[in-house]
Design a protein around this motif. Structure first.
Motif, PDB file in Angstrom:
ATOM      1  N   ARG A  34       1.003  -1.173   0.000  1.00  0.00           N
ATOM      2  CA  ARG A  34       0.207  -0.067  -0.077  1.00  0.00           C
ATOM      3  C   ARG A  34       0.731   1.170  -0.204  1.00  0.00           C
ATOM      4  O   ARG A  34       0.590   2.209  -0.719  1.00  0.00           O
ATOM      5  N   LEU A  35       2.101   1.242   0.762  1.00  0.00           N
ATOM      6  CA  LEU A  35       2.879   2.413   0.842  1.00  0.00           C
ATOM      7  C   LEU A  35       3.505   2.592  -0.544  1.00  0.00           C
ATOM      8  O   LEU A  35       3.564   3.643  -1.060  1.00  0.00           O
ATOM      9  N   GLN A  36       3.873   1.479  -1.183  1.00  0.00           N
ATOM     10  CA  GLN A  36       4.486   1.773  -2.494  1.00  0.00           C
ATOM     11  C   GLN A  36       3.523   2.646  -3.577  1.00  0.00           C
ATOM     12  O   GLN A  36       3.788   3.336  -4.286  1.00  0.00           O
ATOM     13  N   VAL A  37       2.108   2.136  -3.375  1.00  0.00           N
ATOM     14  CA  VAL A  37       1.008   2.477  -4.529  1.00  0.00           C
ATOM     15  C   VAL A  37       1.073   4.089  -4.075  1.00  0.00           C
ATOM     16  O   VAL A  37       1.018   5.126  -4.887  1.00  0.00           O
ATOM     17  N   LYS A  38       0.850   4.605  -2.571  1.00  0.00           N
ATOM     18  CA  LYS A  38       0.727   5.861  -2.282  1.00  0.00           C
ATOM     19  C   LYS A  38       1.859   6.621  -2.390  1.00  0.00           C
ATOM     20  O   LYS A  38       1.624   7.843  -2.786  1.00  0.00           O
ATOM     21  N   SER A 160     -10.784  -2.163   9.888  1.00  0.00           N
ATOM     22  CA  SER A 160     -10.655  -0.808   9.645  1.00  0.00           C
ATOM     23  C   SER A 160      -9.838  -0.503   8.332  1.00  0.00           C
ATOM     24  O   SER A 160      -9.446  -1.686   7.570  1.00  0.00           O
ATOM     25  N   ASN A 161      -9.545   0.718   8.001  1.00  0.00           N
ATOM     26  CA  ASN A 161      -8.749   0.767   6.740  1.00  0.00           C
ATOM     27  C   ASN A 161      -7.378   1.262   7.285  1.00  0.00           C
ATOM     28  O   ASN A 161      -6.690   1.988   6.482  1.00  0.00           O
ATOM     29  N   TYR A 162      -6.831   0.741   8.370  1.00  0.00           N
ATOM     30  CA  TYR A 162      -5.575   1.314   9.031  1.00  0.00           C
ATOM     31  C   TYR A 162      -4.360   1.018   7.979  1.00  0.00           C
ATOM     32  O   TYR A 162      -3.748   2.034   7.900  1.00  0.00           O
ATOM     33  N   TYR A 163      -4.437   0.069   7.377  1.00  0.00           N
ATOM     34  CA  TYR A 163      -3.204  -0.125   6.325  1.00  0.00           C
ATOM     35  C   TYR A 163      -3.180   0.590   5.387  1.00  0.00           C
ATOM     36  O   TYR A 163      -2.034   1.292   5.129  1.00  0.00           O
ATOM     37  N   SER A 164      -4.232   1.278   5.093  1.00  0.00           N
ATOM     38  CA  SER A 164      -4.304   2.181   3.795  1.00  0.00           C
ATOM     39  C   SER A 164      -3.943   3.621   4.462  1.00  0.00           C
ATOM     40  O   SER A 164      -3.335   4.364   3.827  1.00  0.00           O
ATOM     41  N   GLU A 165      -4.703   3.694   5.621  1.00  0.00           N
ATOM     42  CA  GLU A 165      -4.597   4.949   6.223  1.00  0.00           C
ATOM     43  C   GLU A 165      -2.850   5.086   6.643  1.00  0.00           C
ATOM     44  O   GLU A 165      -2.050   6.391   6.539  1.00  0.00           O
ATOM     45  N   VAL A 166      -2.356   4.077   7.261  1.00  0.00           N
ATOM     46  CA  VAL A 166      -0.842   4.427   7.596  1.00  0.00           C
ATOM     47  C   VAL A 166       0.096   4.803   6.565  1.00  0.00           C
ATOM     48  O   VAL A 166       0.973   5.353   6.524  1.00  0.00           O
ATOM     49  N   ALA A 167      -0.350   3.847   5.354  1.00  0.00           N
ATOM     50  CA  ALA A 167       0.612   4.037   4.143  1.00  0.00           C
ATOM     51  C   ALA A 167       0.312   5.433   3.465  1.00  0.00           C
ATOM     52  O   ALA A 167       1.394   6.187   3.160  1.00  0.00           O
ATOM     53  N   THR A 168      -0.911   6.176   3.619  1.00  0.00           N
ATOM     54  CA  THR A 168      -1.012   7.379   3.105  1.00  0.00           C
ATOM     55  C   THR A 168      -0.645   8.378   4.092  1.00  0.00           C
ATOM     56  O   THR A 168       0.305   9.265   3.476  1.00  0.00           O
ATOM     57  N   VAL A 169      -0.297   8.409   5.289  1.00  0.00           N
ATOM     58  CA  VAL A 169       0.074   9.418   6.147  1.00  0.00           C
ATOM     59  C   VAL A 169       1.801   9.002   5.992  1.00  0.00           C
ATOM     60  O   VAL A 169       2.490  10.191   6.100  1.00  0.00           O
ATOM     61  N   ILE A 170       2.283   7.988   5.928  1.00  0.00           N
ATOM     62  CA  ILE A 170       3.753   7.896   5.553  1.00  0.00           C
ATOM     63  C   ILE A 170       4.244   8.630   4.398  1.00  0.00           C
ATOM     64  O   ILE A 170       5.118   9.262   4.204  1.00  0.00           O
ATOM     65  N   ALA A 171       3.651   8.221   3.372  1.00  0.00           N
ATOM     66  CA  ALA A 171       3.697   8.709   1.927  1.00  0.00           C
ATOM     67  C   ALA A 171       3.471  10.240   1.901  1.00  0.00           C
ATOM     68  O   ALA A 171       4.529  11.012   1.444  1.00  0.00           O
ATOM     69  N   THR A 172       2.431  10.859   2.555  1.00  0.00           N
ATOM     70  CA  THR A 172       2.376  12.220   2.666  1.00  0.00           C
ATOM     71  C   THR A 172       3.470  13.095   3.544  1.00  0.00           C
ATOM     72  O   THR A 172       3.830  14.144   3.163  1.00  0.00           O
ATOM     73  N   ALA A 173       3.781  12.395   4.625  1.00  0.00           N
ATOM     74  CA  ALA A 173       4.625  13.116   5.566  1.00  0.00           C
ATOM     75  C   ALA A 173       6.139  13.096   4.863  1.00  0.00           C
ATOM     76  O   ALA A 173       6.796  14.139   4.597  1.00  0.00           O
ATOM     77  N   ILE A 174       6.548  12.103   3.839  1.00  0.00           N
ATOM     78  CA  ILE A 174       7.698  12.095   3.228  1.00  0.00           C
ATOM     79  C   ILE A 174       7.612  13.152   2.064  1.00  0.00           C
ATOM     80  O   ILE A 174       8.355  13.929   2.080  1.00  0.00           O
ATOM     81  N   ALA A 175       6.629  13.234   1.153  1.00  0.00           N
ATOM     82  CA  ALA A 175       6.266  14.036   0.198  1.00  0.00           C
ATOM     83  C   ALA A 175       6.330  15.525   0.883  1.00  0.00           C
ATOM     84  O   ALA A 175       6.726  16.454   0.141  1.00  0.00           O
TER      85      ALA A 175
END
Length: 182
Positions: A34-38, A160-175
């Protein structure tokens, strides 16, 4: 162009932490994919140390990271467990608080801690540790994330959608926050 090296912990013959039918190796791979996609959605290059259920020795994971000479970060994704099944929470580890590691840890830890508070997953803190994978990846900022305890915290997130949410917040934080030399 920047590269995020995503290390999904364990794999193959090494299941990592196990609780019921949950195996760390499966959970970390799901989060990593999921992180790779985000990251791709944010035009950030990424490379995974494994993209299927296979055993990759720790030194080989580090060798994958060493192929990227600079302008990269290494994120190792793990889940924790305890023998008592009473410990819970999230924690992050770097080898040392040298500037690149500290910046990466501050950005990712603080962002994930906000998400985890939504799920009542407590913050166990920012730590230093000499984990082999971190010791072998010294040329770029590197972090090991223990996102939650597979035994004590899984009930809080399993529906929940935790796995997608954590991938999104990591990707956003990096970007949004991490400074790369583009």
């Amino acid at each position: 162009m920047i590269t995020v090296i995503i290390d999904a912990a364990h794999g193959g013959k090494d299941p990592g932490a196990v609780y019921g039918h949950y195996r760390e190796k499966d959970q970390t791979l799901g989060i990593a994919k999921r992180l790779q996609v985000k990251l791709a959605e944010k035009n950030i290059n990424s490379m995974m140390t494994r993209n299927k259920d296979e055993y990759i020795p720790l030194l080989h994971r580090a060798e994958i990271a060493k192929k990227i000479k600079d302008n990269a970060v290494f994120i190792s994704i793990h889940l924790n467990a305890s023998e008592s099944h009473k410990a819970s929470g999230f924690e992050s580890f770097v080898l040392s608080k040298k500037s690149g590691n500290k910046e990466l840890q501050d950005i990712l830890h603080d962002t994930i801690a906000v998400l985890n508070s939504k799920y009542s997953i407590k913050d166990r803190g920012k730590k230093e540790a000499s984990f082999l994978v971190l010791k072998q990846v010294k040329h770029i900022p590197a972090i090991l994330l223990e996102l939650f305890f597979i035994d004590a915290d899984i009930e809080k997130i399993k529906d929940s959608n935790y796995y997608s949410e954590v991938a999104t917040v990591i990707a956003t934080a990096i970007a949004d926050n991490y400074k790369f030399n583009n």
